[in-house]
Design a protein around this motif. Structure first.
Motif, PDB file in Angstrom:
ATOM      1  N   CYS A 131       0.808  -1.222   0.000  1.00 20.09           N
ATOM      2  CA  CYS A 131       0.000   0.000   0.000  1.00 20.09           C
ATOM      3  C   CYS A 131       0.837   1.267   0.000  1.00 20.09           C
ATOM      4  CB  CYS A 131      -0.944  -0.011   1.204  1.00 20.09           C
ATOM      5  SG  CYS A 131      -2.224  -1.294   1.121  1.00 20.09           S
ATOM      6  N   THR A 132       2.044   1.184   0.555  1.00 13.42           N
ATOM      7  CA  THR A 132       2.911   2.365   0.611  1.00 13.42           C
ATOM      8  C   THR A 132       3.933   2.394  -0.524  1.00 13.42           C
ATOM      9  OG1 THR A 132       4.396   1.217   2.155  1.00 13.42           O
ATOM     10  CG2 THR A 132       2.667   2.612   3.105  1.00 13.42           C
ATOM     11  N   GLY A 133       3.878   1.420  -1.411  1.00  6.41           N
ATOM     12  CA  GLY A 133       4.770   1.422  -2.567  1.00  6.41           C
ATOM     13  C   GLY A 133       6.199   1.045  -2.256  1.00  6.41           C
ATOM     14  N   SER A 134       6.417   0.192  -1.268  1.00  4.81           N
ATOM     15  CA  SER A 134       7.783  -0.260  -0.974  1.00  4.81           C
ATOM     16  C   SER A 134       8.345  -1.000  -2.187  1.00  4.81           C
ATOM     17  CB  SER A 134       7.798  -1.188   0.240  1.00  4.81           C
ATOM     18  OG  SER A 134       7.423  -0.484   1.402  1.00  4.81           O
ATOM     19  N   PRO A 135       9.605  -0.746  -2.546  1.00  2.00           N
ATOM     20  CA  PRO A 135      10.174  -1.349  -3.757  1.00  2.00           C
ATOM     21  C   PRO A 135      10.081  -2.872  -3.802  1.00  2.00           C
ATOM     22  CG  PRO A 135      11.585   0.422  -2.972  1.00  2.00           C
ATOM     23  CD  PRO A 135      10.531   0.220  -1.922  1.00  2.00           C
ATOM     24  N   TYR A 136      10.240  -3.547  -2.644  1.00  2.21           N
ATOM     25  CA  TYR A 136      10.212  -5.009  -2.670  1.00  2.21           C
ATOM     26  C   TYR A 136       8.862  -5.539  -3.141  1.00  2.21           C
ATOM     27  CZ  TYR A 136       7.644  -4.912   1.805  1.00  2.21           C
ATOM     28  OH  TYR A 136       6.711  -4.686   2.784  1.00  2.21           O
ATOM     29  N   ALA A 137       7.792  -4.755  -2.930  1.00  2.00           N
ATOM     30  CA  ALA A 137       6.455  -5.221  -3.275  1.00  2.00           C
ATOM     31  C   ALA A 137       6.213  -5.244  -4.780  1.00  2.00           C
ATOM     32  CB  ALA A 137       5.403  -4.350  -2.599  1.00  2.00           C
ATOM     33  N   PHE A 138       7.103  -4.646  -5.565  1.00  3.24           N
ATOM     34  CA  PHE A 138       6.953  -4.679  -7.013  1.00  3.24           C
ATOM     35  C   PHE A 138       7.447  -6.001  -7.611  1.00  3.24           C
ATOM     36  CE2 PHE A 138       7.802   0.129  -6.682  1.00  3.24           C
ATOM     37  CZ  PHE A 138       6.466   0.397  -6.451  1.00  3.24           C
ATOM     38  N   LYS A 194      -3.365  -1.017  -6.048  1.00  4.18           N
ATOM     39  CA  LYS A 194      -1.945  -0.748  -6.261  1.00  4.18           C
ATOM     40  C   LYS A 194      -1.360  -1.797  -7.202  1.00  4.18           C
ATOM     41  CE  LYS A 194      -1.702   2.562  -3.072  1.00  4.18           C
ATOM     42  NZ  LYS A 194      -1.270   3.956  -3.318  1.00  4.18           N
ATOM     43  N   ARG A 195      -0.378  -1.398  -7.989  1.00  2.00           N
ATOM     44  CA  ARG A 195       0.310  -2.358  -8.846  1.00  2.00           C
ATOM     45  C   ARG A 195       1.442  -2.990  -8.048  1.00  2.00           C
ATOM     46  NH1 ARG A 195       3.651  -1.660 -14.331  1.00  2.00           N
ATOM     47  NH2 ARG A 195       3.198  -3.691 -15.260  1.00  2.00           N
ATOM     48  N   ALA A 196       1.477  -4.315  -7.994  1.00  2.00           N
ATOM     49  CA  ALA A 196       2.495  -4.993  -7.181  1.00  2.00           C
ATOM     50  C   ALA A 196       2.742  -6.388  -7.741  1.00  2.00           C
ATOM     51  CB  ALA A 196       2.035  -5.088  -5.729  1.00  2.00           C
ATOM     52  N   GLY A 197       3.935  -6.918  -7.444  1.00  2.00           N
ATOM     53  CA  GLY A 197       4.277  -8.280  -7.822  1.00  2.00           C
ATOM     54  C   GLY A 197       4.390  -8.496  -9.314  1.00  2.00           C
ATOM     55  N   PHE A 198       4.898  -7.518 -10.054  1.00  2.00           N
ATOM     56  CA  PHE A 198       4.923  -7.634 -11.511  1.00  2.00           C
ATOM     57  C   PHE A 198       6.336  -7.734 -12.101  1.00  2.00           C
ATOM     58  CE2 PHE A 198       4.878  -3.177 -10.359  1.00  2.00           C
ATOM     59  CZ  PHE A 198       5.872  -2.624 -11.148  1.00  2.00           C
ATOM     60  N   LEU A 199       7.374  -7.445 -11.337  1.00  2.00           N
ATOM     61  CA  LEU A 199       8.737  -7.498 -11.855  1.00  2.00           C
ATOM     62  C   LEU A 199       9.343  -8.876 -11.610  1.00  2.00           C
ATOM     63  CD1 LEU A 199      10.188  -4.051 -10.699  1.00  2.00           C
ATOM     64  CD2 LEU A 199       9.475  -4.710 -13.010  1.00  2.00           C
TER      65      LEU A 199
END
Length: 248
Positions: A131-138, A194-199
């Motif tokens: 929710c806060t856009g932490s880099p690891y969450a991408f 939120k956009r997450a888990g895509f990289l």
């Protein structure tokens, strides 16, 4: 040491031991609460009247040995090799209960999610990162973890207390469908907008992390290896069934 508590415990027939200090940092308080607290409870419970003591333990009481390739989930035959002070304290609490002579059932809980999660729980902490856009969450980390909704955990404890076949046994709990951290980030992101888990990490990076797993901190190990997965088959074979809808 409280007279009213001693009076209450005298009438107890089934005791659910859910209290614990959940921390990976260790320290005297962790051992005092998790081990000494368990020993104090054992001493206070009525030996003649008690029908069952149910301990909420953790899959962290087992964890993985350095040589484990993490290719299959842990089960009740996996030799304990706890990687955290928390896991070691809970394993010691398990051993205290087994050695007490009291009728008991030990349930090793995975990551739990649901209403009322504390900020420090794994799923809520990761949700905050999404929710806060932490880099690891991408990142679409491939390492899987076993999970279970709190509603099913509560039902499992009641079921165990009523199941005579579970007396003096130890079981792993989970919903039976381990989820990768990347997929978990993505699902949380869908709920939170939120956009997450895509990289996707490069194949070489995943392979390098898996080779170096045993030298890494536990939570880093789990990013690329299925360290925190368990097999709940033995508990399910008692007749327990999850009410949680299946996940893709």
């Amino acid at each position: 040491d409280l007279p009213w508590l001693a009076s209450v415990l005298k009438s107890v027939e089934v005791c659910f031991h859910l209290a614990a200090e959940v921390s990976l940092r260790g320290g005297k308080e962790l051992w005092r609460n998790n081990l000494q607290g368990t020993r104090a409870l054992i001493e206070a419970l009525p030996k003649a009247r008690l029908r069952r003591l149910i301990l909420a333990s953790t899959m962290g009481a087992v964890d993985r040995a350095p040589s484990d390739r993490c290719e299959v989930p842990m089960n009740e035959d996996t030799a304990p090799h706890p990687l955290s002070s928390y896991g070691r304290s809970k394993l010691a609490a398990e051993e205290a209960i087994r050695g007490s002579g009291l009728p008991h059932t030990i349930l090793r809980v995975p990551w739990v999610f649901g209403h009322g999660m504390r900020p420090t729980t794994h799923v809520r902490s990761l949700s905050h990162g999404v929710c806060t856009g932490s880099p690891y969450a991408f990142v679409d980390f491939p390492g899987k973890v076993s999970v279970m909704p709190v509603s099913d955990v509560a039902r499992a404890f009641v079921f165990a207390a009523q199941c005579s076949a579970a007396t003096n046994e130890t079981y792993f709990l989970s919903d039976g469908v381990p989820v990768s951290l990347g997929r978990l980030f993505g699902r949380i992101g869908n709920l939170a907008g939120k956009r997450a888990g895509f990289l996707k990490p490069p194949r070489q990076v995943k392979a390098a992390f898996r080779r170096a797993r045993s030298w890494l901190p536990l939570m880093v190990q789990n990013l690329h290896s299925d360290v925190l997965t368990v097999d709940p088959s033995r508990f399910l074979n008692l007749g327990f069934s999850s009410r949680t809808p299946g996940r893709d």
